[in-house]
Write a protein that holds these residues in place. Sequence first.
Motif, short mmCIF file in Angstrom:
data_model
loop_
_atom_site.label_atom_id
_atom_site.label_comp_id
_atom_site.label_asym_id
_atom_site.label_seq_id
_atom_site.Cartn_x
_atom_site.Cartn_y
_atom_site.Cartn_z
N SER A 25 76.99 28.55 52.88
CA SER A 25 75.66 29.04 52.56
C SER A 25 75.57 29.31 51.06
O SER A 25 76.51 29.78 50.44
N SER A 26 74.43 29.00 50.50
CA SER A 26 74.22 29.25 49.07
C SER A 26 73.40 30.52 48.88
O SER A 26 72.71 30.97 49.79
N THR A 27 73.50 31.08 47.70
CA THR A 27 72.65 32.19 47.29
C THR A 27 71.80 31.69 46.13
O THR A 27 72.31 31.45 45.03
N TYR A 28 70.53 31.49 46.38
CA TYR A 28 69.66 30.93 45.36
C TYR A 28 69.50 31.91 44.20
O TYR A 28 69.22 33.09 44.41
N ALA A 29 69.68 31.41 42.97
CA ALA A 29 69.59 32.26 41.79
C ALA A 29 68.62 31.68 40.76
O ALA A 29 68.64 32.05 39.59
N GLU A 47 82.02 36.92 59.11
CA GLU A 47 81.51 36.96 57.76
C GLU A 47 82.14 35.83 56.94
O GLU A 47 83.33 35.53 57.09
N ASP A 89 79.30 29.49 61.36
CA ASP A 89 78.92 29.63 59.96
C ASP A 89 79.43 28.48 59.11
O ASP A 89 79.09 28.37 57.94
N GLU A 105 72.85 39.36 56.69
CA GLU A 105 72.73 38.14 55.91
C GLU A 105 73.31 36.95 56.67
O GLU A 105 72.77 35.84 56.64
N THR A 106 74.44 37.17 57.34
CA THR A 106 75.05 36.10 58.12
C THR A 106 74.19 35.75 59.32
O THR A 106 74.06 34.58 59.70
N TYR A 133 70.98 35.80 59.49
CA TYR A 133 69.89 34.95 59.04
C TYR A 133 70.39 33.53 58.72
O TYR A 133 69.64 32.56 58.84
N ALA A 134 71.67 33.42 58.32
CA ALA A 134 72.24 32.08 58.11
C ALA A 134 72.31 31.33 59.43
O ALA A 134 72.05 30.12 59.49
#
Length: 475
Positions: A455-459, A78, A88, A27-28, A30-31
Amino acid sequence: MTDGAAGGGDARISTREAAARLGVKPETLYAYVSRGLLGSRRAAGGRGSTFDPGEVAALAARGRAATSTGSGAAQPSEPGSGSASCADGWGRIRTGITRIDTATGSYAFRGVDAVALAEAYAYEEVADWLWTGELRPGVRFTAPPLPLAAARAAAAALPAGSSPVDRMRVAVVAAGAADPLRFDLTREAVLGCTRGLIPTLVDALPLAGGADRGDAAPDAPAAGGAGRGDRRDTGRIARQPDAPAAGGAGGSGSVARRLWSRLTPREADPASLRVLDTALALLIDHDLATSTLAVRVAASGRAHPYAAVSAGLGALDGPLHGQASALAHRMLRDVLDQGGAGPVVAAHLRAGRRVPGLGHRLYRGEDPRARLLLARLADVPAAADALAAAQDTVATAARHTPLHANVDLALAVLSVASGMPAEAGEAVFAVGRTAGWVAHALEEYAEPALRMRPSSTYAGPPAPQPLPRPGTSPG
């Protein structure tokens, strides 16, 4: 082919391998791609991604080099793992300003015990030393005429009853608009701006009681010839209170005396003025508090000092941060009115509320700032009743949960004893902390721009959604 294998027969590596070489999760990884730090290519068959091993190695080397040189950018890590990273953009922030030792219950400015600094030196002296590393006894900050005039006009335009910090919020914007050099982010320019901004925030406030009693002149020697810059046998500064003098607002007296005249119509006795000055020095910084983080985010985007301080003032406006002392002030008034802390503490507990002014998430014992301020308040005769109310509150609450006094309770004792409004503690906090906010802004100006971006996590609902139509609601 799955995400775990490279395709195409070339030398590119898989997502799993690239993440392993960098020591991060996919995940990181891809960030990093989304921020342009790494390039990626879809694997054969369109499943998974591949990476250039040279780019991965360069990114890893950049992180290792930054860590070894102490430049503030650690190896990619991370989010929340505890390593600062320009890659990051988030995580632990490297700072050389304040260190809080939760084990010993102490804190230090640039390695020097902050409580000892506040005991020995005036607010301006500690602030200037924090910025420059040079101690200049007797240093004074002066508000420049044009920004001060703009700040006063803006602050005066607010409705009657506006709090001091409300006036500071508009004053800092107006002062910045009147300073054509505000966009100069060189260190000396920022420090010159700040030495004018702090007294501008104070001098833009109306005098308490509405009477023009004049500001303080520079310190006058006390009887016996011991001026503020003289040293006693202890090696500490013999700090004498400012001597009042006639003259208009915007004088050259200490920040503490000028702020006092904005918070209460009472004359400042030496012991009370000493407490206020000590409070300003103690509050200069306290690591990455909410408002300080807001300042660093603004400075990361290269906001000028006025805008960065404005961000801090905005974040200060909350019951869990800047306004906490106002809650403690009102509680102490209730204790005094009811003749004891029992019913007041009981009311807070019955409502499921925390007792204001007690406990601190960073200290197991007493807040060291409160310890010094309460000790100095014991030398103020007018503070005896408020101090007894605070002690009664601590003792009463301890029957339920043993908690210690924090700095907000100490500020409340000062404001209650001095006839100040409930919002006075927040004003003291804002003025004192401005010096620390600028110290953090200077650190951030030296870092890569725009690094403070998590980084955000779209919800939200998945795309694509239909165009909205009148009378319909999402979902």
